[in-house]
Design an enzyme around this catalytic site. Sequence first.
Site, PDB file in Angstrom:
ATOM      1  N   TRP A  93       0.823  -1.209   0.000  1.00  0.00           N
ATOM      2  CA  TRP A  93       0.000   0.000   0.000  1.00  0.00           C
ATOM      3  C   TRP A  93       0.856   1.258   0.000  1.00  0.00           C
ATOM      4  CZ3 TRP A  93      -4.241  -1.432  -1.927  1.00  0.00           C
ATOM      5  CH2 TRP A  93      -4.804  -2.662  -1.596  1.00  0.00           C
ATOM      6  N   ASP A 121      -1.890   6.174   6.543  1.00  0.00           N
ATOM      7  CA  ASP A 121      -2.907   5.258   6.046  1.00  0.00           C
ATOM      8  C   ASP A 121      -3.155   4.264   7.180  1.00  0.00           C
ATOM      9  OD1 ASP A 121      -4.407   3.283   4.867  1.00  0.00           O
ATOM     10  OD2 ASP A 121      -3.010   2.882   3.213  1.00  0.00           O
ATOM     11  N   LYS A 147     -11.996  -2.611   6.449  1.00  0.00           N
ATOM     12  CA  LYS A 147     -11.151  -3.502   7.232  1.00  0.00           C
ATOM     13  C   LYS A 147     -11.671  -3.567   8.664  1.00  0.00           C
ATOM     14  CE  LYS A 147      -8.674  -3.738   3.539  1.00  0.00           C
ATOM     15  NZ  LYS A 147      -7.587  -2.852   3.173  1.00  0.00           N
TER      16      LYS A 147
HETATM   17  C1  LIG Z   1      -7.058  -2.356   1.867  1.00  0.00           C
HETATM   18  C2  LIG Z   1      -6.065  -1.284   2.029  1.00  0.00           C
HETATM   19  C3  LIG Z   1      -5.987  -0.212   1.128  1.00  0.00           C
HETATM   20  C4  LIG Z   1      -6.861  -0.117  -0.100  1.00  0.00           C
HETATM   21  O1  LIG Z   1      -8.132   0.272   0.254  1.00  0.00           O
HETATM   22  P1  LIG Z   1      -9.279   0.565  -0.812  1.00  0.00           P
HETATM   23  O2  LIG Z   1     -10.357   1.094   0.056  1.00  0.00           O
HETATM   24  O3  LIG Z   1      -9.596  -0.734  -1.475  1.00  0.00           O
HETATM   25  O4  LIG Z   1      -8.763   1.572  -1.778  1.00  0.00           O
HETATM   26  C5  LIG Z   1      -5.056   0.777   1.369  1.00  0.00           C
HETATM   27  N1  LIG Z   1      -4.250   0.737   2.444  1.00  0.00           N
HETATM   28  C6  LIG Z   1      -4.296  -0.283   3.333  1.00  0.00           C
HETATM   29  C7  LIG Z   1      -3.378  -0.277   4.495  1.00  0.00           C
HETATM   30  C8  LIG Z   1      -5.205  -1.312   3.147  1.00  0.00           C
HETATM   31  O5  LIG Z   1      -5.262  -2.317   4.035  1.00  0.00           O
END
Ligand SMILES: *Cc1c(COP(=O)(O)O)cnc(C)c1O
Length: 362
Positions: free
Chosen positions: A104, A173, A197
């Site tokens: 990511w 993030d 998540k």
């Molecule tokens: C799943 C995930 C993403 C991507 O998320 P989307 O909502 O599908 O764009 C980005 N960063 C992390 C840490 C993730 O676990």
Amino acid sequence: MKNNRIYNFNPGPAALPLPVLEEIRDSFLNFAGSGMSVTEISHRSKWFEDVLNDAIVRTRRILKLDERFHVLFIQGGASLQFCMIPMNFLGQGQSADYVNTGTWSTKAIKEVKIQGKSVKTVASSEDKEFSYIPKNIAFNSDAAYVHITSNNTVRGTQWASFPDTKGIPLIADMSSDMMSRRFDASPFGLIYAGAQKNIGPAGVCMVIVRDDMLKQVPDNIPTMLKYTTFSEKNSLYNTPPCFAIYTVQLVLKWLEETVGGLDKMEEINRKKGELIYACIDGSGFYRGTAAPDSRSLMNVTFRMSDEDLEKKFIKEATENGFGGLKGHRSVGGCRASIYNASGIEAVKALVDFMKTFEKKNG
Ligand SMILES: *Cc1c(COP(=O)(O)O)cnc(C)c1O
């Protein structure tokens, strides 16, 4: 197992708390006495405004955010944030520092480069297959911001504590560990988390942004890609993802009222991590892939001696009511995602299954 539901260790979209799903079911045809489903009411109605504002108030309270912070809900997932962050906060002649801890982070860095802007990867764990969180990082004092991925969903690593950026705004993030543990929000200029998540369903990204960051947003970017569009209109410039925000609100209510708050949630998550890592470390059969001091309490990644055994493990786990244990397609192996909604009972059941499997196959 209750209601024929499996033990769900999916990485995302992931398990939601059963009481939340039950509340959605029970109020689905007639939300809050409106005579309509929450998916049928106006986003400008009092009913929805109450939902949105309650989600914001709870977020502020749970994370102890002061008045400088705004809580926004934006579509496009965490992936759109990779693009919006440099677009809003990286001006002409400026550069941003990024720490690359896996899939990511790599994607976040790519989105800066696409915009032709300057990004410095100040630390990376790529040399060891992203199995650790870099330490003692030297940040550039003139960086516009520092970007990190607090929890690495694919490789199973997590920042145990956040780096001292000496006043440079930190951007994180937190998609896969938001609301799993306490932290001090004050060094953060922006925090974002795709809901699917740990805090809700797919379709919405929670963004927490500090006032001083919003002041830097230039005028000449498209309306829907500008943070100020969302902060000035309380995320109601256009139709927001109402159902996703409603579910997030219920998850936050569950966290506060049923679990007992973030301290309690963190305590449970630590206990869950201890149980499963003790099983891995004590076995000689399972091998954890993350460096012990960088291990994630949310995504537990492990391998066995060969891939056939891993396939057998996943097959038998599925037959026994455990889902989502396959590692990310880019890395293979096994992964148990033990987000907030996967309770201690689920983790205990998984550990029992792992021990039995080891006895039969070790
Ligand atoms: C799943 C995930 C993403 C991507 O998320 P989307 O909502 O599908 O764009 C980005 N960063 C992390 C840490 C993730 O676990």
